[in-house]
Write an enzyme that holds these catalytic residues in place. Structure first.
Site, short mmCIF file in Angstrom:
data_model
loop_
_atom_site.label_atom_id
_atom_site.label_comp_id
_atom_site.label_asym_id
_atom_site.label_seq_id
_atom_site.Cartn_x
_atom_site.Cartn_y
_atom_site.Cartn_z
N CYS A 143 25.33 38.93 36.57
CA CYS A 143 23.20 38.69 36.16
C CYS A 143 22.94 37.86 36.60
O CYS A 143 23.19 36.93 36.98
CB CYS A 143 24.16 37.58 35.27
SG CYS A 143 24.68 38.91 33.75
N ARG A 181 22.29 40.16 43.74
CA ARG A 181 23.22 39.80 42.81
C ARG A 181 24.01 41.53 42.39
O ARG A 181 25.59 40.76 42.21
CB ARG A 181 22.54 39.28 42.14
CG ARG A 181 22.60 37.70 42.69
CD ARG A 181 21.82 36.33 41.99
NE ARG A 181 23.44 36.93 40.46
CZ ARG A 181 23.54 35.44 40.76
NH1 ARG A 181 23.88 34.55 41.96
NH2 ARG A 181 24.54 35.18 40.28
N TRP A 226 24.20 42.06 34.14
CA TRP A 226 25.49 42.66 34.46
C TRP A 226 26.50 43.30 33.72
O TRP A 226 27.58 42.08 33.82
CB TRP A 226 26.53 41.63 36.36
CG TRP A 226 26.85 42.44 37.03
CD1 TRP A 226 26.90 43.48 37.74
CD2 TRP A 226 28.52 42.34 37.25
NE1 TRP A 226 27.94 44.38 37.93
CE2 TRP A 226 29.37 42.98 37.85
CE3 TRP A 226 29.43 41.10 36.19
CZ2 TRP A 226 30.00 42.93 38.60
CZ3 TRP A 226 30.76 41.39 36.64
CH2 TRP A 226 31.51 41.99 37.36
N ASN A 230 23.80 33.62 31.33
CA ASN A 230 24.67 33.74 32.16
C ASN A 230 26.13 33.81 31.95
O ASN A 230 26.16 32.25 31.37
CB ASN A 230 24.36 33.70 33.60
CG ASN A 230 23.28 34.30 33.88
OD1 ASN A 230 22.64 35.33 33.99
ND2 ASN A 230 22.68 34.16 35.76
N GLY A 231 26.93 34.25 31.77
CA GLY A 231 28.50 33.56 31.38
C GLY A 231 28.98 34.39 30.73
O GLY A 231 28.64 35.31 29.45
N GLU A 249 39.81 41.17 57.16
CA GLU A 249 38.41 41.09 56.57
C GLU A 249 37.91 42.21 56.64
O GLU A 249 37.24 42.81 56.67
CB GLU A 249 38.07 40.47 56.93
CG GLU A 249 36.42 39.44 57.56
CD GLU A 249 35.85 39.49 55.97
OE1 GLU A 249 36.72 39.32 55.13
OE2 GLU A 249 34.91 39.37 55.90
N LYS A 280 36.01 44.17 54.21
CA LYS A 280 34.42 44.53 54.90
C LYS A 280 34.30 46.33 54.75
O LYS A 280 32.31 46.81 53.99
CB LYS A 280 34.04 44.94 56.00
CG LYS A 280 33.16 42.78 56.59
CD LYS A 280 32.16 42.42 55.80
CE LYS A 280 32.42 41.68 54.13
NZ LYS A 280 32.75 40.45 54.47
N GLU A 290 34.96 47.25 50.88
CA GLU A 290 33.62 47.66 49.58
C GLU A 290 32.01 47.68 50.35
O GLU A 290 31.18 48.03 49.28
CB GLU A 290 33.25 45.34 49.61
CG GLU A 290 32.56 44.51 51.30
CD GLU A 290 32.49 43.50 50.72
OE1 GLU A 290 32.55 42.61 52.25
OE2 GLU A 290 31.96 43.15 49.73
N HIS A 345 57.61 48.47 57.70
CA HIS A 345 58.43 47.86 56.74
C HIS A 345 57.69 49.30 55.37
O HIS A 345 57.84 48.44 53.77
CB HIS A 345 58.02 46.41 56.61
CG HIS A 345 58.84 45.42 57.48
ND1 HIS A 345 60.38 46.14 57.57
CD2 HIS A 345 58.38 44.88 58.37
CE1 HIS A 345 60.53 44.97 58.45
NE2 HIS A 345 59.72 44.42 59.12
N LYS A 404 27.88 39.70 44.04
CA LYS A 404 27.39 38.08 45.41
C LYS A 404 27.57 37.38 45.25
O LYS A 404 28.24 36.66 45.70
CB LYS A 404 25.85 37.68 45.81
CG LYS A 404 25.83 36.97 46.92
CD LYS A 404 26.33 37.31 48.54
CE LYS A 404 26.24 36.70 49.41
NZ LYS A 404 27.36 37.32 50.57
O1 M6R Z 1 30.72 32.50 47.23
P1 M6R Z 1 32.13 32.71 47.47
O2 M6R Z 1 32.94 32.24 48.93
O3 M6R Z 1 33.48 31.31 46.76
O4 M6R Z 1 32.58 34.57 47.11
C1 M6R Z 1 34.10 34.44 46.81
C2 M6R Z 1 34.81 35.94 47.43
O5 M6R Z 1 33.84 36.81 45.73
C3 M6R Z 1 33.28 36.36 48.37
O6 M6R Z 1 33.91 36.05 49.34
C4 M6R Z 1 33.78 38.55 48.19
O7 M6R Z 1 34.65 38.60 48.43
C5 M6R Z 1 32.54 38.83 49.79
N1 M6R Z 1 31.43 38.05 49.21
C6 M6R Z 1 33.26 39.94 50.10
O8 M6R Z 1 32.41 40.59 51.38
#
Ligand code: M6R
Length: 600
Positions: free
Chosen positions: A2, A27, A72, A96-97, A473, A477, A480, A496, A595
């Site tokens: 949110c 976001r 959200w 938010n929350g 990573e 990427k 997602e 394994h 985000k």
């Molecule tokens: O703000 P942060 O680095 O704590 O966020 C952690 C994860 O939510 C963040 O790294 C997420 O995995 C990435 N946006 C993915 O690309």
């Protein structure tokens, strides 16, 4: 997640609220709404879907004070009724929350005659404020918040009064000229002001056009400091790139350069951080390190483990923040939390848990003044500038930059690195931004590889030692933003179990830069080739051997083995980007993701 905005000034509020909300679109959200007071009454407009849908139904609204929200969904479906603001009598609230005791409060309020129209926890808050309201909005908000268990960032509108408050969810106040702002994230209001005040937990702000007054929960006034944000608006805009992600991939040379700037002297072989309160002598007493993070930041932390152990000999555990809470921290450990946003709820909760064991703590973060930075002993800023794309790219590179420096600093303090090696590594690390630029210049070639694998259902990423976190990573990427199922594996693990899945339909991307485990990775490539998997390798520009074993080859400039992950990851980011583009995915706002994840 949110987003919240608020405005009180001399201009029409509605266009400013809408513009600010649009800057929070990245976001992720499923509905939006605004409430504006026109001098007589509060008008509320909400709509499901994109902000453009809300804009279509908005009438001309002359009021100069208002609040806005992108929702959200957590409690209740994503629809118009559940969208914020929620109202009760003459009160409108955005939140938010999560209100954990909302059912109990809702039952109580229903018993007192309040009628609920939504399924949200936020509506409880609107009715509670209304319930306590006796001509003083601050008093009513404090009384309502005292009944709430959970997290909140709120903006409450009542006639011409605007109040904000927070606990465990970020909120900033923007200071303008005869106008003031509320926002859950700085980019929302960057167009209007770069002067911000960060609200701390259990603080409230009363926002008028000329003055903002801050209170604690006893309604005692408190002094706050104004921070000048050094990002400009351009940093939060696409500047001609099709997507923020592509822009941010291209900003990596700059981002890493900024991370390193002023912190290293390759001539003397020394490293210094502005605010690190750990002397070289204290480093020798650190028995072990726990790195805590989520997602991409976790993957950076995992590479950090290899770096610290290799360069300083200090044992490192890397913990997924949401699991760390249930583990046992060793008293005396140094805790390093990594969080781009500095607001991730899981990471914050784990940090708080670690502190109960008396651990010393360092944050590696990109957001000055974020909640995490206010709860650790020292913070190291990544200096990446704002990252808008949900997929972390330039902040990952800068997280790695900080981890390299920290691991080298610890290694030197512990006498584990010779002065010569230190100087050589510092010279090499300074060359990485220019080497990333070389990779970016060659992106058309990477694009072709991405287009070839974009139709796959499953893709594997493999690497060993320093390249294993990069395999994780790369897979994160890809999944997602392109929605292709992807797995990152330590190459030695394939046999394994996962080898059972390898076939001619499962491309394998092997990170095979030169180093300690190069020969072993080549063997792993042969293993998957024997199962007919098409293999693309990322290899050193001087590697003359690997070409004969693979179907596709992407070369990266030569550097020290431990630094090469900063080059390989750029290739993987571009592969993900172009694969997602072929598949027509909403690259900057992948489905179901946000985000900054401020709920546990
Ligand atoms: O703000 P942060 O680095 O704590 O966020 C952690 C994860 O939510 C963040 O790294 C997420 O995995 C990435 N946006 C993915 O690309």
């Amino acid at each position: 997640m949110c987003g919240i905005v608020g405005y009180n000034g001399h201009r029409r509020a509605a266009p400013i609220l809408i513009d600010s909300l649009k800057r929070l679109e990245y976001r992720g959200y499923d509905s939006s709404g605004i409430a504006v007071y026109d001098g007589k009454a509060i008008e509320v407009w909400k709509e499901k879907g994109k902000i453009s849908e809300l804009e279509k139904i908005l009438p001309d609204m002359p009021g100069t004070i208002g609040i806005g929200h992108t929702r959200w969904a957590t409690h209740g479906r994503p629809n118009k009724v559940n969208a914020h603001p929620h109202t009760s009598g003459g009160i409108a609230v955005v939140h938010n929350g999560i209100i954990e005791n909302y059912q109990e409060l809702r039952d109580k309020l229903v018993g007192s005659g309040f009628v609920f129209i939504s399924e949200t926890d936020t509506e409880v808050l609107a009715h509670l404020v209304n319930h306590y309201y006796k001509n003083d909005l601050i008093d009513a908000v404090i009384s309502a918040l005292n009944e709430i268990k959970g997290s909140y960032a709120i903006a409450v509108l009542c006639g011409s009064q605007l109040v904000a408050a927070r606990k465990d969810s970020p909120l900033v106040i923007g200071i303008g000229n005869e106008e003031n702002f509320i926002a859950s994230d700085i980019p929302a209001i960057l167009k209007y002001t770069r002067k911000v005040i960060f609200l701390d937990d259990l603080e409230l702000a009363s926002v008028s056009p000329d003055v903002v007054t801050f209170f604690n929960m006893k309604k005692e006034p408190i002094d706050k400091t104004i921070n000048q944000i050094d990002w400009n608006l351009e940093a939060a805009e696409r500047s001609g790139y099709e997507h923020f992600m592509l822009k941010e991939i291209h900003e990596q040379p700059r981002s890493l350069h900024e991370t390193l700037a002023g912190r290293i002297s390759e001539l003397e072989g020394t490293i210094s951080f502005e605010n690190l309160n750990i002397t070289e002598a204290q480093v020798t007493d650190i028995p072990r390190i726990s790195i805590i993070a989520c997602g991409t930041s976790y993957n950076a932390g995992l590479l950090g483990k290899y770096l610290f152990e290799h360069l300083s000999g200090i044992h490192v555990d890397v913990e997924i923040a949401s699991e760390f809470r249930y583990a046992h921290s060793a008293p005396g450990s140094l805790v390093i939390v990594i969080s781009q946003s500095g607001e991730t709820a899981d990471t914050l909760a784990a940090l708080r848990e670690a502190k109960t064991f008396g651990c010393r703590s360092i944050a590696i973060t990109n957001v000055m003044g974020s909640t995490i930075t206010r709860e650790v002993d020292s913070s190291i800023y990544m200096r990446s500038g704002p990252e808008i794309g949900v997929a972390a790219t330039k902040t990952f590179i800068s997280q790695l930059g900080v981890l390299y420096l920290l691991a080298l600093y610890f290694g030197k303090s512990k006498g584990k690195i010779s002065s010569d090696r230190m100087k050589r590594l510092l010279v090499s690390i300074k060359q990485i931004p220019a080497q990333i630029t070389l990779i970016l210049n060659d992106k058309e070639q990477i694009k072709k590889h991405a287009e070839k694998i974009a139709a796959s259902n499953d893709i594997f990423f493999i690497g060993r030692t320093f390249n294993y976190p990069i395999a994780l990573e790369g897979a994160l990427k890809l999944k997602e933003i392109s929605y292709i199922h992807a797995e990152g594996y330590a190459a030695g693990e394939l046999k394994h179990g996962p080898l059972a899945l390898i076939s001619k339909n499962t491309p394998v991307i092997a990170i095979a830069t030169k180093g300690l485990t190069y020969d072993k990775v080549v063997n792993n490539i042969k293993e998957v080739k024997a199962r007919e998997a098409p293999v693309i390798a990322i290899a050193d520009e001087k590697d003359n051997e690997i070409e004969r074993y693979v179907d596709g080859l992407i070369r990266v400039p030569s550097t020290d083995e431990i630094l090469s992950p900063m080059l390989s990851i750029v290739v993987l980011q571009l592969i993900s980007y172009y694969a997602a583009k072929v598949r027509n995915c909403p690259i900057d706002q992948p489905r179901n993701l946000a985000k900054s994840v401020t709920v546990e």
